[in-house]
Write a protein that holds these residues in place. Structure first.
Motif, PDB file in Angstrom:
ATOM      1  N   PRO A 296      40.941  48.620  33.107  1.00  0.00           N
ATOM      2  CA  PRO A 296      39.979  48.999  34.155  1.00  0.00           C
ATOM      3  C   PRO A 296      40.345  49.087  35.324  1.00  0.00           C
ATOM      4  CG  PRO A 296      38.953  47.751  32.122  1.00  0.00           C
ATOM      5  CD  PRO A 296      40.308  47.550  31.945  1.00  0.00           C
ATOM      6  N   PHE A 297      40.762  47.981  35.759  1.00  0.00           N
ATOM      7  CA  PHE A 297      41.160  47.757  37.337  1.00  0.00           C
ATOM      8  C   PHE A 297      42.062  48.957  37.608  1.00  0.00           C
ATOM      9  CE2 PHE A 297      44.053  46.221  40.641  1.00  0.00           C
ATOM     10  CZ  PHE A 297      43.161  45.718  41.429  1.00  0.00           C
TER      11      PHE A 297
ATOM     12  N   LYS B  72      40.212  52.189  37.678  1.00  0.00           N
ATOM     13  CA  LYS B  72      39.374  52.458  39.004  1.00  0.00           C
ATOM     14  C   LYS B  72      40.021  52.765  40.258  1.00  0.00           C
ATOM     15  CE  LYS B  72      35.596  49.875  36.950  1.00  0.00           C
ATOM     16  NZ  LYS B  72      34.800  48.692  36.796  1.00  0.00           N
TER      17      LYS B  72
ATOM     18  N   THR C  86      37.940  54.307  43.032  1.00  0.00           N
ATOM     19  CA  THR C  86      36.483  53.557  42.689  1.00  0.00           C
ATOM     20  C   THR C  86      36.550  52.565  43.628  1.00  0.00           C
ATOM     21  OG1 THR C  86      36.140  54.412  40.536  1.00  0.00           O
ATOM     22  CG2 THR C  86      35.118  52.471  41.259  1.00  0.00           C
TER      23      THR C  86
ATOM     24  N   LEU D 132      36.471  48.732  44.750  1.00  0.00           N
ATOM     25  CA  LEU D 132      36.512  47.591  43.810  1.00  0.00           C
ATOM     26  C   LEU D 132      36.038  46.731  44.564  1.00  0.00           C
ATOM     27  CD1 LEU D 132      40.387  48.536  42.695  1.00  0.00           C
ATOM     28  CD2 LEU D 132      38.338  48.069  41.056  1.00  0.00           C
ATOM     29  N   ARG D 133      35.424  45.830  43.876  1.00  0.00           N
ATOM     30  CA  ARG D 133      34.713  44.557  44.190  1.00  0.00           C
ATOM     31  C   ARG D 133      35.443  43.285  43.332  1.00  0.00           C
ATOM     32  NH1 ARG D 133      28.712  46.576  43.480  1.00  0.00           N
ATOM     33  NH2 ARG D 133      29.800  47.357  41.711  1.00  0.00           N
TER      34      ARG D 133
ATOM     35  N   LYS E 213      30.848  37.633  35.741  1.00  0.00           N
ATOM     36  CA  LYS E 213      30.576  38.807  34.737  1.00  0.00           C
ATOM     37  C   LYS E 213      29.310  39.068  34.358  1.00  0.00           C
ATOM     38  CE  LYS E 213      31.900  39.628  29.964  1.00  0.00           C
ATOM     39  NZ  LYS E 213      32.093  39.295  28.715  1.00  0.00           N
TER      40      LYS E 213
ATOM     41  N   CYS F 208      28.664  43.116  38.729  1.00  0.00           N
ATOM     42  CA  CYS F 208      28.988  43.957  39.827  1.00  0.00           C
ATOM     43  C   CYS F 208      30.196  43.466  40.236  1.00  0.00           C
ATOM     44  CB  CYS F 208      27.919  43.586  41.091  1.00  0.00           C
ATOM     45  SG  CYS F 208      27.743  42.021  41.834  1.00  0.00           S
TER      46      CYS F 208
ATOM     47  N   ASP G  24      34.436  43.631  39.619  1.00  0.00           N
ATOM     48  CA  ASP G  24      35.284  44.562  38.640  1.00  0.00           C
ATOM     49  C   ASP G  24      36.316  43.590  38.277  1.00  0.00           C
ATOM     50  OD1 ASP G  24      34.410  47.388  39.050  1.00  0.00           O
ATOM     51  OD2 ASP G  24      34.648  46.743  41.304  1.00  0.00           O
ATOM     52  N   ALA G  25      36.842  42.400  38.878  1.00  0.00           N
ATOM     53  CA  ALA G  25      37.772  41.760  38.429  1.00  0.00           C
ATOM     54  C   ALA G  25      37.954  40.329  39.464  1.00  0.00           C
ATOM     55  CB  ALA G  25      39.284  42.110  38.633  1.00  0.00           C
TER      56      ALA G  25
ATOM     57  N   GLU H  13      38.367  40.946  33.770  1.00  0.00           N
ATOM     58  CA  GLU H  13      39.746  41.114  34.144  1.00  0.00           C
ATOM     59  C   GLU H  13      40.095  40.440  35.249  1.00  0.00           C
ATOM     60  OE1 GLU H  13      42.667  45.134  34.424  1.00  0.00           O
ATOM     61  OE2 GLU H  13      40.441  45.244  34.556  1.00  0.00           O
TER      62      GLU H  13
ATOM     63  N   GLY I 297      38.528  48.614  48.682  1.00  0.00           N
ATOM     64  CA  GLY I 297      37.820  47.678  48.118  1.00  0.00           C
ATOM     65  C   GLY I 297      37.634  46.621  48.720  1.00  0.00           C
TER      66      GLY I 297
END
Length: 289
Positions: free
Chosen positions: A1-2, A5, A10, A12-13, A36, A40, A42-43, A72, A271
């Motif tokens: 997913p990282f 994105k 996208t 990223l946060r 998680k 909100c 992402d990793a 992630e 990000g």
């Protein structure tokens, strides 16, 4: 997913967590679960022996978080602590056994500034060489060019310091990292929005996505310590003055400043990653709110 994105553009946060200094994982795993559950983030990026202090291995910590929490990770990997052979073995294990898919390649702080000043750093290669090594693994080759079988497919990032004293050298090395195959960059934490906007005027259009570091200051004393004692970090006089004037409300002022930086970065960076003090993930979420 990282990686998906990142390619899609996208915003990223990420939130940065430090591995424990011992073998008890509970606090870090609890923080990762909180991130998680917030929905909100992402990793989680995982520090690796910052300031040359002993911590649990970042790759092992990342594996534990992904397996036990299911979010992630982007573990940092430093060339200070392992030979080229050791780095390759660790990376292949992280990919094949641990399921790790992202790496931030860094050179690392010298042991002389840490808890074990008499230790010797390895430094057979630097971060540029580590990016090259990872990209060879991504081609199914080891550092010597021998076939390892099926290739890895790491997404590899690098560090970037917009406040470096020798910015020409920093930008030259950044170009070399990009040429070596870096796919994204993460900056040193920036404590004022103008540090980012002024840097963009010099850099121009970023050649790869850049994630900007944001660190909510907790006190005037911390601002002074970071500025004067931590290599590569700049806390502008203006921000130091604001933290000093805030007095007992310094933590709230630090959060306000961090949100101000985040608002500017949100408009023109790929990000952000937030560094919560003492792994207090709630304070990172307060910046992202």
């Amino acid at each position: 997913p990282f990686a998906r994105k990142l390619r899609a553009g996208t915003f990223l946060r990420l939130v940065e967590l430090d591995p424990p200094k011992g073998i008890v994982l509970d606090r870090v795993l609890e923080a990762a679960k909180g991130l998680k559950d917030a929905g909100c983030v992402d990793a989680v990026d995982i520090n690796s022996g910052t300031l040359a202090r002993i911590q649990l291995d970042s790759l092992m910590m990342a594996i534990a978080i992904e397996r036990r929490v299911g979010i992630e990770t982007v573990p940092h990997l430093t060339t200070r602590d392992m030979s080229v052979m050791g780095l390759q073995s660790a990376l292949m294990g992280a990919w094949a056994v641990g399921g790790i898919r992202n790496i931030l390649a860094i050179t690392g702080d010298p042991p002389a500034i840490g808890d074990n000043p008499h230790a010797r750093g390895v430094f057979e290669i630097d971060s540029i060489g580590l990016v090259q090594l990872i990209q060879r693994l991504n081609q199914g080759l080891d550092h010597a060019g021998k076939v390892i079988g099926p290739p890895t497919a790491f997404t590899v990032g690098v560090a970037l310091n917009p406040t470096a004293q020798d910015l020409d050298t920093e930008l030259r090395r950044f170009d070399q990292k990009v040429a070596a195959g870096a796919q994204f960059a993460m900056t040193q934490p920036l404590f004022a929005p103008e540090l980012w906007t002024d840097f963009l005027k010099i850099l121009g259009r970023p050649p790869i996505p850049i994630l900007v570091g944001v660190w909510p200051l907790a006190s005037y004393k911390q601002a002074l310590r970071l500025h004067n004692e931590v290599p590569g970090i700049v806390v502008p006089d203006r921000i130091q003055d604001l933290m000093k004037q805030a007095g007992p409300e310094a933590r709230a002022e630090g959060l306000r400043i961090a949100r101000e930086v985040y608002a500017v970065v949100r408009e023109n960076a790929a990000g952000v990653y937030v560094i919560p003090p003492f792994n207090r993930y709630e304070e990172a979420l307060a910046v992202l709110a």
